[in-house]
Design a protein around this motif. Structure first.
Motif, PDB file in Angstrom:
ATOM      1  N   GLY A  45       0.819  -1.206   0.000  1.00 50.37           N
ATOM      2  CA  GLY A  45       0.000   0.000   0.000  1.00 50.37           C
ATOM      3  C   GLY A  45       0.852   1.255   0.000  1.00 50.37           C
ATOM      4  O   GLY A  45       1.975   1.263   0.529  1.00 50.37           O
ATOM      5  N   TYR A  46       0.333   2.301  -0.608  1.00 48.96           N
ATOM      6  CA  TYR A  46       1.003   3.603  -0.629  1.00 48.96           C
ATOM      7  C   TYR A  46      -0.028   4.646  -0.234  1.00 48.96           C
ATOM      8  O   TYR A  46      -1.123   4.710  -0.806  1.00 48.96           O
ATOM      9  N   VAL A  47       0.306   5.467   0.777  1.00 50.17           N
ATOM     10  CA  VAL A  47      -0.635   6.451   1.304  1.00 50.17           C
ATOM     11  C   VAL A  47      -0.012   7.837   1.218  1.00 50.17           C
ATOM     12  O   VAL A  47       1.142   8.038   1.608  1.00 50.17           O
ATOM     13  N   SER A  48      -0.785   8.795   0.693  1.00 45.65           N
ATOM     14  CA  SER A  48      -0.291  10.162   0.505  1.00 45.65           C
ATOM     15  C   SER A  48      -1.250  11.152   1.161  1.00 45.65           C
ATOM     16  O   SER A  48      -2.204  11.620   0.537  1.00 45.65           O
ATOM     17  N   PRO A  49      -1.039  11.476   2.438  1.00 43.71           N
ATOM     18  CA  PRO A  49      -1.867  12.491   3.102  1.00 43.71           C
ATOM     19  C   PRO A  49      -1.352  13.896   2.809  1.00 43.71           C
ATOM     20  O   PRO A  49      -0.153  14.109   2.613  1.00 43.71           O
ATOM     21  N   TYR A  76       3.798   7.520   2.916  1.00 38.84           N
ATOM     22  CA  TYR A  76       4.408   6.322   3.477  1.00 38.84           C
ATOM     23  C   TYR A  76       3.928   5.069   2.737  1.00 38.84           C
ATOM     24  O   TYR A  76       2.928   5.080   2.027  1.00 38.84           O
ATOM     25  N   VAL A  77       4.688   3.998   2.927  1.00 42.89           N
ATOM     26  CA  VAL A  77       4.416   2.707   2.300  1.00 42.89           C
ATOM     27  C   VAL A  77       4.005   1.705   3.369  1.00 42.89           C
ATOM     28  O   VAL A  77       4.572   1.688   4.472  1.00 42.89           O
ATOM     29  N   GLN A  78       3.021   0.860   3.054  1.00 42.52           N
ATOM     30  CA  GLN A  78       2.570  -0.201   3.944  1.00 42.52           C
ATOM     31  C   GLN A  78       2.824  -1.559   3.294  1.00 42.52           C
ATOM     32  O   GLN A  78       2.509  -1.759   2.113  1.00 42.52           O
ATOM     33  N   LEU A  79       3.368  -2.493   4.071  1.00 43.28           N
ATOM     34  CA  LEU A  79       3.593  -3.852   3.599  1.00 43.28           C
ATOM     35  C   LEU A  79       2.848  -4.833   4.495  1.00 43.28           C
ATOM     36  O   LEU A  79       2.697  -4.596   5.701  1.00 43.28           O
ATOM     37  N   GLY A  80       2.374  -5.936   3.918  1.00 39.64           N
ATOM     38  CA  GLY A  80       1.666  -6.933   4.692  1.00 39.64           C
ATOM     39  C   GLY A  80       1.782  -8.316   4.076  1.00 39.64           C
ATOM     40  O   GLY A  80       2.105  -8.470   2.893  1.00 39.64           O
ATOM     41  N   PHE A  81       1.555  -9.335   4.905  1.00 38.56           N
ATOM     42  CA  PHE A  81       1.673 -10.724   4.489  1.00 38.56           C
ATOM     43  C   PHE A  81       0.681 -11.543   5.287  1.00 38.56           C
ATOM     44  O   PHE A  81       0.439 -11.277   6.472  1.00 38.56           O
ATOM     45  N   GLY A  82       0.076 -12.555   4.659  1.00 38.20           N
ATOM     46  CA  GLY A  82      -0.826 -13.448   5.368  1.00 38.20           C
ATOM     47  C   GLY A  82      -0.714 -14.871   4.854  1.00 38.20           C
ATOM     48  O   GLY A  82      -0.570 -15.096   3.644  1.00 38.20           O
ATOM     49  N   TYR A  83      -0.776 -15.822   5.765  1.00 39.66           N
ATOM     50  CA  TYR A  83      -0.726 -17.246   5.406  1.00 39.66           C
ATOM     51  C   TYR A  83      -1.751 -17.979   6.252  1.00 39.66           C
ATOM     52  O   TYR A  83      -1.848 -17.780   7.471  1.00 39.66           O
ATOM     53  N   LYS A  84      -2.530 -18.854   5.579  1.00 46.06           N
ATOM     54  CA  LYS A  84      -3.542 -19.646   6.282  1.00 46.06           C
ATOM     55  C   LYS A  84      -3.446 -21.091   5.842  1.00 46.06           C
ATOM     56  O   LYS A  84      -3.314 -21.381   4.644  1.00 46.06           O
ATOM     57  N   ASN A  85      -3.488 -22.009   6.799  1.00 46.06           N
ATOM     58  CA  ASN A  85      -3.370 -23.432   6.511  1.00 46.06           C
ATOM     59  C   ASN A  85      -4.451 -24.188   7.273  1.00 46.06           C
ATOM     60  O   ASN A  85      -4.647 -23.966   8.473  1.00 46.06           O
ATOM     61  N   ASP A  86      -5.155 -25.082   6.567  1.00 45.25           N
ATOM     62  CA  ASP A  86      -6.147 -25.938   7.218  1.00 45.25           C
ATOM     63  C   ASP A  86      -5.436 -27.102   7.888  1.00 45.25           C
ATOM     64  O   ASP A  86      -4.833 -27.960   7.213  1.00 45.25           O
ATOM     65  N   LEU A  87      -5.478 -27.154   9.215  1.00 45.41           N
ATOM     66  CA  LEU A  87      -4.820 -28.225   9.951  1.00 45.41           C
ATOM     67  C   LEU A  87      -5.600 -29.531   9.848  1.00 45.41           C
ATOM     68  O   LEU A  87      -5.023 -30.612   9.781  1.00 45.41           O
ATOM     69  N   ASN A  88      -6.926 -29.424   9.850  1.00 42.71           N
ATOM     70  CA  ASN A  88      -7.826 -30.563   9.641  1.00 42.71           C
ATOM     71  C   ASN A  88      -9.193 -30.013   9.285  1.00 42.71           C
ATOM     72  O   ASN A  88      -9.316 -28.821   8.970  1.00 42.71           O
ATOM     73  N   ASP A  89     -10.223 -30.835   9.349  1.00 40.66           N
ATOM     74  CA  ASP A  89     -11.563 -30.387   8.955  1.00 40.66           C
ATOM     75  C   ASP A  89     -12.139 -29.335   9.895  1.00 40.66           C
ATOM     76  O   ASP A  89     -13.069 -28.605   9.522  1.00 40.66           O
ATOM     77  N   LYS A  90     -11.611 -29.243  11.094  1.00 40.13           N
ATOM     78  CA  LYS A  90     -12.168 -28.340  12.102  1.00 40.13           C
ATOM     79  C   LYS A  90     -11.250 -27.164  12.442  1.00 40.13           C
ATOM     80  O   LYS A  90     -11.725 -26.128  12.911  1.00 40.13           O
ATOM     81  N   MET A  91      -9.953 -27.305  12.227  1.00 40.83           N
ATOM     82  CA  MET A  91      -9.007 -26.312  12.721  1.00 40.83           C
ATOM     83  C   MET A  91      -8.198 -25.698  11.581  1.00 40.83           C
ATOM     84  O   MET A  91      -7.851 -26.382  10.610  1.00 40.83           O
ATOM     85  N   SER A  92      -7.881 -24.396  11.739  1.00 41.48           N
ATOM     86  CA  SER A  92      -7.030 -23.691  10.785  1.00 41.48           C
ATOM     87  C   SER A  92      -6.027 -22.837  11.550  1.00 41.48           C
ATOM     88  O   SER A  92      -6.278 -22.409  12.679  1.00 41.48           O
TER      89      SER A  92
END
Length: 384
Positions: A45-49, A76-92
């Motif tokens: 992201g890039y934000v210019s106020p 200013y510049v914004q950086l982000g990262f996300g990771y999601k993994n299904d552990l089983n049928d009920k949990m992530s």
């Protein structure tokens, strides 16, 4: 359909100008947990106020009424990262990196109005300040029964800052990493793409070591310590299908900004805080997403945070905001690329004259009006 549409929504809601005076830059969300299958995303992201004001009264030959601050809020510049993994049928499991707090303040050197802060020797020399932070959140979700999920985990935030004011006051903090927790619950109805979630982020307290000096010629740099609490928050998020290929979504977020205070020991001798807030904030976002075909979808959103009134800090002279945003997503099998822009009308604010001035308490020093900004972002997401 719901994941395709909310890709644009999520980008618009997490790339924004900070609320509550300019130190919050990313609103945390647990939406990542509800992506289908295993999932990875990268955010930029890039934000210019544009924030400027004028001095309300004359305070000497070099500090005149009507003098402009110039644009004191840097891009200013914004950086982000996300990771999601299904552990089983009920949990992530989800791992999220973001940059939740920040400031880049720069009153130009030739500005006649600069930050006073309650210390003497007010003058025309420019003032600067920075706050940098990085955060990692680890969440685990569990489906307790059909359509009901609970989740929770830990959050680590690393923060540091420095200030150099016109009156020769300087302060630099140590870099501190401290921990909090996150808990929440969600209800879903997949047949109409409906979901409601409620998430609580705990406060986190940093104990900083600081190096201060004021004024430079009489007090050498001295190591001190002080504490600052990053505020707790509660976020309500929701979405539902309202027609074929059309999604309504939104959020309401409360942040306990009255708990946030930056008051280094030497600065405190002037009788004020470097940064503090007298009111909490509530921020509203509402939007609509639409899938046009198998490849393309879009979203529009509107945001609102009410002005609190009273005085704002000179290092963040804003009070509330309104915004409009648009985003477009292209889906190519498991890959989604989203681009969005957001325009922000920044609320008018007044700042208070410091105690060093021969004026009654509560006298307006700076008037900041008709300010605005824009933000742009890109998200690359991949299901596997």
């Amino acid at each position: 359909m719901k994941n395709t549409l909310t890709a644009g929504a999520a980008l618009l809601l997490t790339t924004s100008i900070a609320s509550a005076g300019g130190v919050e830059r990313a609103a945390p969300s647990a939406a990542l947990l509800f992506e289908e299958g295993n999932y990875l995303e990268l955010n930029f992201g890039y934000v210019s106020p544009e924030v400027s004001g004028t001095q309300a009264f004359t305070a000497g030959a070099s500090s005149l009424a009507g003098a402009s601050t110039g644009d004191m809020a840097e891009d200013y510049v914004q950086l982000g990262f996300g990771y999601k993994n299904d552990l089983n049928d009920k949990m992530s499991l989800a791992i999220i990196f973001d940059q939740p707090y920040g400031a880049d303040v720069n009153y130009a050197d030739d500005t006649a109005y600069a930050y006073g802060g309650g210390l003497p020797d007010f003058g025309p020399i420019g003032s600067t300040a920075t706050i940098d932070s990085n955060a990692v959140t680890v969440l685990v979700s569990y489906e307790v029964r059909d359509n009901v999920t609970v989740y929770g985990g830990g959050r680590a935030v690393q923060t540091a800052g420095e200030v150099a004011l016109f009156n020769t006051y300087t302060m630099e903090t140590s870099t501190e990493t401290d921990f909090g927790y996150v808990v929440g619950a969600a209800w879903e109805r997949p047949d109409i793409a409906a979901r409601v979630s409620l998430t609580y982020h705990s406060e986190i307290t940093h104990d900083f070591d600081s190096t201060e000096a004021y004024p430079a010629e009489s007090i050498p740099e001295t190591e001190r310590s002080f504490s600052t609490t990053l505020p707790q928050s509660i976020t309500l998020e929701g979405q539902t299908g309202i027609a074929a290929d059309t999604l309504l979504f939104g959020s309401v977020r409360w942040v306990d900004w009255t708990a946030f205070d930056i008051t280094p020991p030497i600065f405190a001798l002037g009788g004020s805080s470097l940064v503090d807030y007298s009111d909490d904030s509530v921020t509203y976002n509402l939007g609509v997403g639409r899938r046009f075909n198998d490849e393309w979808s879009g979203a529009v959103t509107a945001g609102y945070e009410a002005a609190q009134g009273g005085f704002s800090g000179n290092l963040g002279p804003t009070d509330g905001n309104k915004s409009l945003g648009v985003a477009v997503t292209r889906t190519m099998d498991a890959l989604r690329i989203t681009g969005g822009v957001r325009y922000i009308w920044i609320g008018d604010a007044e700042t208070e004259a410091p105690g060093a001035f021969p004026v009654p308490p509560g006298t307006t020093l700076g008037e900041f009006e008709d300010n605005s900004g824009w933000a742009a972002g890109v998200r690359i997401a991949y299901n596997f």
